[in-house]
Design a protein around this motif. Structure first.
Motif, mmCIF file in Angstrom:
data_model
loop_
_atom_site.group_PDB
_atom_site.id
_atom_site.type_symbol
_atom_site.label_atom_id
_atom_site.label_comp_id
_atom_site.label_asym_id
_atom_site.label_seq_id
_atom_site.Cartn_x
_atom_site.Cartn_y
_atom_site.Cartn_z
ATOM 1 N N GLU A 126 15.513 -37.561 -13.156
ATOM 2 C CA GLU A 126 13.992 -37.669 -13.339
ATOM 3 C C GLU A 126 13.431 -37.144 -12.061
ATOM 4 O O GLU A 126 13.703 -37.946 -10.934
ATOM 5 C CB GLU A 126 13.326 -38.752 -13.873
ATOM 6 C CG GLU A 126 12.127 -38.474 -14.451
ATOM 7 C CD GLU A 126 11.464 -39.636 -14.954
ATOM 8 O OE1 GLU A 126 10.377 -39.603 -15.599
ATOM 9 O OE2 GLU A 126 11.693 -40.990 -14.671
ATOM 10 N N HIS B 252 10.668 -37.163 -9.373
ATOM 11 C CA HIS B 252 9.765 -38.108 -8.741
ATOM 12 C C HIS B 252 8.165 -37.727 -9.069
ATOM 13 O O HIS B 252 7.210 -38.235 -9.407
ATOM 14 C CB HIS B 252 9.798 -38.302 -7.377
ATOM 15 C CG HIS B 252 9.263 -37.407 -6.393
ATOM 16 N ND1 HIS B 252 9.982 -36.197 -6.121
ATOM 17 C CD2 HIS B 252 8.125 -37.129 -5.870
ATOM 18 C CE1 HIS B 252 9.046 -35.171 -5.385
ATOM 19 N NE2 HIS B 252 8.228 -36.052 -4.977
ATOM 20 N N ARG C 100 7.203 -38.851 -12.553
ATOM 21 C CA ARG C 100 7.018 -40.151 -12.602
ATOM 22 C C ARG C 100 5.511 -40.510 -11.892
ATOM 23 O O ARG C 100 4.747 -41.128 -12.461
ATOM 24 C CB ARG C 100 8.021 -40.893 -11.679
ATOM 25 C CG ARG C 100 9.216 -41.262 -12.411
ATOM 26 C CD ARG C 100 10.190 -42.178 -12.008
ATOM 27 N NE ARG C 100 10.371 -41.939 -10.343
ATOM 28 C CZ ARG C 100 11.276 -41.379 -9.657
ATOM 29 N NH1 ARG C 100 11.861 -40.556 -10.733
ATOM 30 N NH2 ARG C 100 11.231 -41.065 -8.444
ATOM 31 N N THR C 101 5.346 -39.893 -10.782
ATOM 32 C CA THR C 101 3.983 -40.190 -10.034
ATOM 33 C C THR C 101 2.895 -39.390 -10.842
ATOM 34 O O THR C 101 1.786 -40.249 -10.981
ATOM 35 C CB THR C 101 4.086 -39.040 -8.905
ATOM 36 O OG1 THR C 101 5.145 -39.767 -7.896
ATOM 37 C CG2 THR C 101 2.851 -39.405 -8.004
ATOM 38 N N LEU D 262 2.082 -41.985 -13.572
ATOM 39 C CA LEU D 262 1.649 -43.213 -13.156
ATOM 40 C C LEU D 262 0.186 -42.977 -12.943
ATOM 41 O O LEU D 262 -0.729 -43.804 -13.199
ATOM 42 C CB LEU D 262 2.321 -43.540 -11.835
ATOM 43 C CG LEU D 262 1.830 -44.925 -11.400
ATOM 44 C CD1 LEU D 262 1.935 -46.018 -11.993
ATOM 45 C CD2 LEU D 262 2.615 -45.083 -9.958
#
Length: 156
Positions: free
Chosen positions: A37, A39, A42-43, A46
């Motif tokens: 995945e 980053h 994910r960032t 989030l």
């Protein structure tokens, strides 16, 4: 004096040979592993979650102060400190925002109450405890009581 550097392939004007391709088994082996995945994914997820939570928290305060029908979108974006476009990325109308706040808040309150009352064997005592906990939640969290009084909780 200026010095220009060129690679051997450019000096001799010969084409650079292509990199050798991986064999079929190596490709199959590489594709069978799950992709890592990124980053950035994910960032981004989030950040979206944090922005949504910021909008919901600000909305609870605005709804608690002004009720369910009086607030305008400007009230929410000012309270959350976001741009108008950001609001519309998450919600189409103030009523949709009210639904999201009510839904999330009800789930949170009911989950906390359920964690306590599920250990009580007597149904009557369970019901009485749940009602008391619901009222205490409204008193303990400043905006929650005002929000519930002005808008109610979700009904299924």
């Amino acid at each position: 004096m200026t010095v220009h550097f060129q690679s051997t392939a450019m000096r001799t004007k010969q084409p650079v040979p292509p990199k050798p391709r991986a064999s079929a088994p190596a490709k199959a082996k590489a594709s069978s592993a799950p992709p890592a995945e990124d980053h950035r994914v994910r960032t981004g997820a989030l950040r979206r979650d944090q922005t949504r939570k910021k909008l919901l928290a600000a909305a609870m305060g605005v709804f608690a102060d002004k009720g369910a029908d009086a607030p305008q979108i400007e009230d929410f974006i000012a309270a959350a400190g976001v741009a108008r476009g950001t609001f519309y990325n998450y919600f189409k109308t103030t009523q949709e925002l009210l639904g999201a706040v009510t839904w999330d808040l009800s789930d949170e309150v009911f989950a906390a109450i359920e964690a306590v009352v599920e250990r009580i064997p007597d149904p009557l005592e369970r019901m009485a405890t749940a009602c008391l906990l619901y009222m205490h939640a409204g008193l303990a969290v400043p905006n929650l009581g005002a929000f519930l009084a002005r808008t109610g909780s979700r009904s299924e």
